[in-house]
Motif scaffolding. Structure first.
Motif, short mmCIF file in Angstrom:
data_model
loop_
_atom_site.label_atom_id
_atom_site.label_comp_id
_atom_site.label_asym_id
_atom_site.label_seq_id
_atom_site.Cartn_x
_atom_site.Cartn_y
_atom_site.Cartn_z
N PRO A 172 20.94 -11.56 132.46
CA PRO A 172 19.88 -10.81 132.67
C PRO A 172 19.39 -10.46 131.36
N TYR A 173 18.16 -10.55 131.17
CA TYR A 173 17.42 -10.19 129.61
C TYR A 173 16.44 -9.36 130.01
N LEU A 174 16.22 -8.45 129.40
CA LEU A 174 15.04 -7.12 128.96
C LEU A 174 14.17 -7.88 127.86
N VAL A 175 13.06 -8.08 128.44
CA VAL A 175 11.99 -8.67 127.50
C VAL A 175 10.81 -7.84 127.35
N ASP A 176 10.83 -7.41 126.11
CA ASP A 176 9.58 -6.64 125.52
C ASP A 176 8.18 -7.20 126.01
N LEU A 177 7.24 -6.50 126.44
CA LEU A 177 6.08 -7.18 126.84
C LEU A 177 5.16 -7.42 125.83
N ASP A 178 5.16 -6.93 124.75
CA ASP A 178 4.30 -7.13 123.39
C ASP A 178 4.85 -8.19 122.71
N THR A 179 6.05 -8.51 122.58
CA THR A 179 6.40 -9.21 121.84
C THR A 179 7.18 -10.78 122.53
N GLY A 180 7.59 -10.45 123.65
CA GLY A 180 8.36 -11.47 124.40
C GLY A 180 9.48 -11.52 124.11
N ARG A 181 10.19 -11.01 123.04
CA ARG A 181 11.66 -11.05 122.60
C ARG A 181 12.57 -10.71 123.66
N GLY A 182 13.39 -11.32 124.09
CA GLY A 182 14.37 -10.89 124.99
C GLY A 182 15.88 -10.34 124.60
N LYS A 183 16.40 -9.37 125.08
CA LYS A 183 17.69 -8.89 124.95
C LYS A 183 18.44 -8.90 125.81
N ARG A 184 19.79 -9.66 125.87
CA ARG A 184 20.56 -9.96 126.56
C ARG A 184 21.36 -8.47 127.07
N ILE A 185 21.27 -8.13 128.42
CA ILE A 185 21.76 -6.96 128.87
C ILE A 185 22.84 -6.90 129.99
N GLY A 186 23.32 -8.24 130.23
CA GLY A 186 24.69 -8.30 130.99
C GLY A 186 24.91 -9.84 130.70
N ARG A 187 26.08 -10.10 131.37
CA ARG A 187 26.56 -11.22 131.36
C ARG A 187 26.95 -12.01 132.77
N GLY A 188 26.52 -13.08 133.15
CA GLY A 188 26.55 -13.80 134.21
C GLY A 188 27.65 -14.90 134.10
N GLN A 189 27.81 -15.57 135.13
CA GLN A 189 28.71 -16.78 134.93
C GLN A 189 27.97 -17.91 135.29
N SER A 190 28.69 -19.25 135.35
CA SER A 190 28.12 -20.53 135.29
C SER A 190 27.37 -20.63 136.61
N ASP A 191 27.75 -19.95 137.64
CA ASP A 191 27.04 -20.03 138.94
C ASP A 191 26.27 -19.15 139.18
N THR A 192 25.88 -18.05 138.25
CA THR A 192 25.05 -16.84 138.75
C THR A 192 23.59 -17.50 138.78
N ARG A 193 22.87 -17.12 139.90
CA ARG A 193 21.71 -17.53 140.14
C ARG A 193 20.37 -16.61 140.08
N PHE A 194 20.87 -15.37 140.47
CA PHE A 194 19.72 -14.32 140.56
C PHE A 194 20.43 -12.86 140.35
N HIS A 195 19.58 -12.04 139.53
CA HIS A 195 20.02 -10.73 139.54
C HIS A 195 18.58 -9.93 139.92
N LEU A 196 19.29 -8.93 140.99
CA LEU A 196 18.32 -8.09 141.54
C LEU A 196 18.42 -6.72 140.74
N VAL A 197 17.13 -6.19 140.25
CA VAL A 197 17.15 -5.07 139.56
C VAL A 197 16.32 -3.95 140.02
N GLY A 198 16.31 -2.63 139.95
CA GLY A 198 15.67 -1.66 140.53
C GLY A 198 14.54 -1.55 139.44
N LEU A 199 13.72 -0.52 139.89
CA LEU A 199 12.48 -0.30 139.23
C LEU A 199 12.73 0.24 137.68
N ASP A 200 14.01 0.93 137.67
CA ASP A 200 14.64 1.75 136.54
C ASP A 200 15.04 0.69 135.45
#
Length: 646
Positions: A172-200
């Motif tokens: 999962p990456y947090l992406v800044d809407l004005d710059t497009g830059r991403g910050k990794r906020i978690g670590r998945g595994q080789s078989d991770t396909r989808f992260h469900l996030v809340g509005l927060d």
């Protein structure tokens, strides 16, 4: 429900943009009026309901336009040649533009279509690429995406493919809407396909799937990392995480029970207790609110229907379905407070359009029509036809009749859908309407193996590729001939993808039924097609795509003689009548070589009435305006020459 809907309709003001439609001319619209890419698509409301974003196509340009509900243009950006697919508001000031790109990427076999995200600031007009930069090496395509508010600021949460120290992980990456830059906020595994996030912006759950073993896992955050709360092995019919349930602390899972029945399960994260939600129909889809909460279930019979849990959505649905009866209606977007709802409308005098319903004023307005060159009065009538297959299985399909002609002894175009696990339904099909405008009746059967009818009907197609799935089509021809609607001597078959296979099979395996055939992006050699899906170390049932083909083709190994017996290229000597092949050179679903195989086999067999039309730069879905126009023009010209309607 009925009385309240009538009361709402009595108070509702229906506003149609533009002057009243004039009576249709006696001459049909030009083919380009049908083949053009829709003039508008992906109409989406901003979270506050004040603004609308959409994809617009005018005079050869493709633009993403953001405007107020009153029509004031906020931003308009030319997308150029990119394969734009949809838009989504990432905040009240930012629009996420989603396109596909045909690339060859390290870690993936061959060329593939990847989803790319560009972020448009509607206040400044600036456009940036999501994941154009990040705090760690990551591909800039998106595996999933959602809007969030993190630390008081709107942002995107996306799942990206991290490439770090020789490993590939879905993170999962947090992406800044004005710059497009991403910050990794978690670590998945080789078989991770989808992260469900809340509005927060906090991760609620994630899924993982090993395509080789078929192992699927649902995990949730725990004190020490992640814990699996559900797992299963599914080589096909993989479970899915559909979102948050009806109450906090629950998740929605789609899966199949032991009998192959579709289910929607609500699982309590804390207790692991699962409750099955009654599904109103087959092929149910979910509608989620801004907080991820389940607000409705959609399902298709002949028309799209909904079971809605949000009162404002329920009132909007009652209003528009009452105001626009006998049309195919789909909820496409709504504001966070559900006051404004966008619907897509097609069928019964409506060649595709988007409507906006404003709940507080009970006002319904037309946003824009998709095919402005086709007047409502020029639409051909579509009706449901029930018939019985030779083995007694109940079948159904949709018959489009040419306007202004006596519905007796008509020339017919058999037009089976792709998939094969898909279905046709009542609506505006641009190819069917274009062919009907030229004097042909068009029949679109939902043959066995079609999805969205019932699970038993879907499973009836397993192993019947080129068998009963094919004879269901000729049984439909016979039913229409028996009713006096169709002239049996003037029947051709046209199709794309699986329908393209069916067209080639109709001209070879079912010779004598069809006078001519047009196959777009069709499979001609079953064994060669399956082999093309393989990669070293990833063969046979270890490959999920091969597993899908095995289900419908019914083979266990490539030496199965039935594969050759059901392959039009292997049976080219049996070809009777002219055959037109059309194929996009950039097709990543069915290789272009499949049409070349058919052409070579026919030539070797001494058949001189087969021609291949390449579509330069075109993909499997005919995503370019030039590709769609050429495909339809070549098809109609071929049919007029080989099966004239008069």
């Amino acid at each position: 429900m009925f009385s309240s809907a009538r009361a709402l309709l009595a108070a509702m003001t229906l506003v149609l943009c533009g002057a009243a439609e004039a009576a249709a001319a006696q001459t049909p619209p030009p083919l380009t009026a049908y083949s053009q890419l829709p003039a508008v698509s992906s109409v989406q409301l901003s979270p506050d309901g004040a603004n609308i974003a959409s994809i617009r196509r005018d005079a050869g340009s493709v633009r993403v336009v953001a405007m107020s509900r009153e029509g004031e243009i906020l931003a308009s950006v030319d997308i150029g040649e990119s394969q734009v697919r949809s838009v989504m508001w990432a905040s009240n000031d930012h629009v996420l533009i989603l396109s596909t790109s045909n690339q060859q990427v390290g870690g993936f076999r061959g060329r593939n279509l990847f989803l790319i995200g560009d972020i448009l600031n509607v206040r400044t007009g600036r456009l940036v690429r999501a994941l154009n930069d990040a705090d760690i090496s990551v591909y800039n395509f998106l595996m999933s995406y959602d809007r969030v508010v993190r630390n008081g600021r709107p942002a995107l949460i996306v799942t990206g493919m991290t490439t770090h120290e020789g490993e590939y992980t879905g993170d999962p990456y947090l992406v800044d809407l004005d710059t497009g830059r991403g910050k990794r906020i978690g670590r998945g595994q080789s078989d991770t396909r989808f992260h469900l996030v809340g509005l927060d912006g906090e991760t609620i759950a994630r899924t993982a799937y090993d395509t080789e073993s078929g192992r699927w896992r649902l995990s949730v955050p725990a004190a020490m990392g992640w814990t699996d709360i559900r797992s299963t092995t599914a080589l096909l019919d993989t479970p899915g995480l559909a979102g948050v349930g009806r109450t906090p602390g629950t998740l929605l899972i789609t899966d199949m029970d032991a009998d192959g029945r579709e289910r929607l399960m609500e699982i309590n994260v804390a207790t692991r207790e699962e409750v099955e939600i009654d599904l109103p129909g087959s092929s149910t889809s979910t509608l989620s609110g801004p907080d991820g909460r389940l607000v409705g279930l959609g399902y298709i019979e002949d028309f799209q229907k909904y079971q809605l849990f949000e009162p404002k959505l329920e009132r909007a649905w009652a209003a528009i379905s009452g105001a626009l009866p006998s049309r195919q209606l789909t909820i496409t977007s709504f504001s966070d407070n559900f006051d404004q709802v966008v619907f897509h409308v097609q069928g019964s005098g409506e060649p595709g359009g988007y409507y906006l319903f404003d709940g507080p004023t009970s006002r319904l307005s037309l946003v824009r029509r998709q095919y402005p060159g086709v007047a409502p009065a020029q639409m051909a009538a579509v009706s449901l036809i029930n018939y019985t297959a030779a083995d007694g299985l109940a079948m159904q399909g949709y018959l489009t009749l040419p306007p202004g002609r006596d519905p007796r002894n008509l020339p017919l175009i058999m037009y089976p859908h792709g998939g094969p696990a898909a279905r046709d339904y009542v609506g505006f099909d641009y190819t069917a309407q274009a062919l009907a405008s030229r004097g042909y009746a068009v029949f679109q059967p939902n043959f066995r193996g079609s999805d969205g009818i019932s699970q038993a009907f879907l499973e009836a197609g397993y192993g019947e590729w080129g068998g009963k799935m094919q004879s269901d089509l000729s049984d439909g021809v016979k039913a229409l001939v028996d009713r006096g609607v169709v002239d049996p001597a003037r029947v051709c078959i046209v199709g794309a993808s699986y329908g393209g296979y069916a067209a080639m099979a109709g001209m070879t395996l079912d010779a004598g039924t069809y006078r001519c055939g047009v196959a777009t992006a069709g499979v001609s050699d079953l064994a060669a097609m399956v082999r093309s899906e393989e990669s070293p170390g990833y063969r046979g049932r270890r490959n999920p795509t091969v597993r899908y083909w095995q289900r419908f083709m019914g083979f266990t190994n490539y030496n199965d003689p039935s594969l050759a017996a059901r392959s039009p290229a292997q049976q080219a000597r049996r070809l009777q009548g002219p055959l037109l092949l059309i194929h996009g050179r950039n097709d990543t679903v069915v290789p272009y070589e499949q049409s070349e195989l058919m052409l070579r086999a026919a030539t070797t067999a001494g058949k001189t009435n087969v021609r291949l039309v390449p579509l330069e730069g075109e993909d499997h879905s005919l995503s370019t305006a030039a590709g769609r126009a050429k495909e339809l023009e070549e098809t109609v010209t071929f049919l007029l020459e080989n099966n004239p309607p008069d």
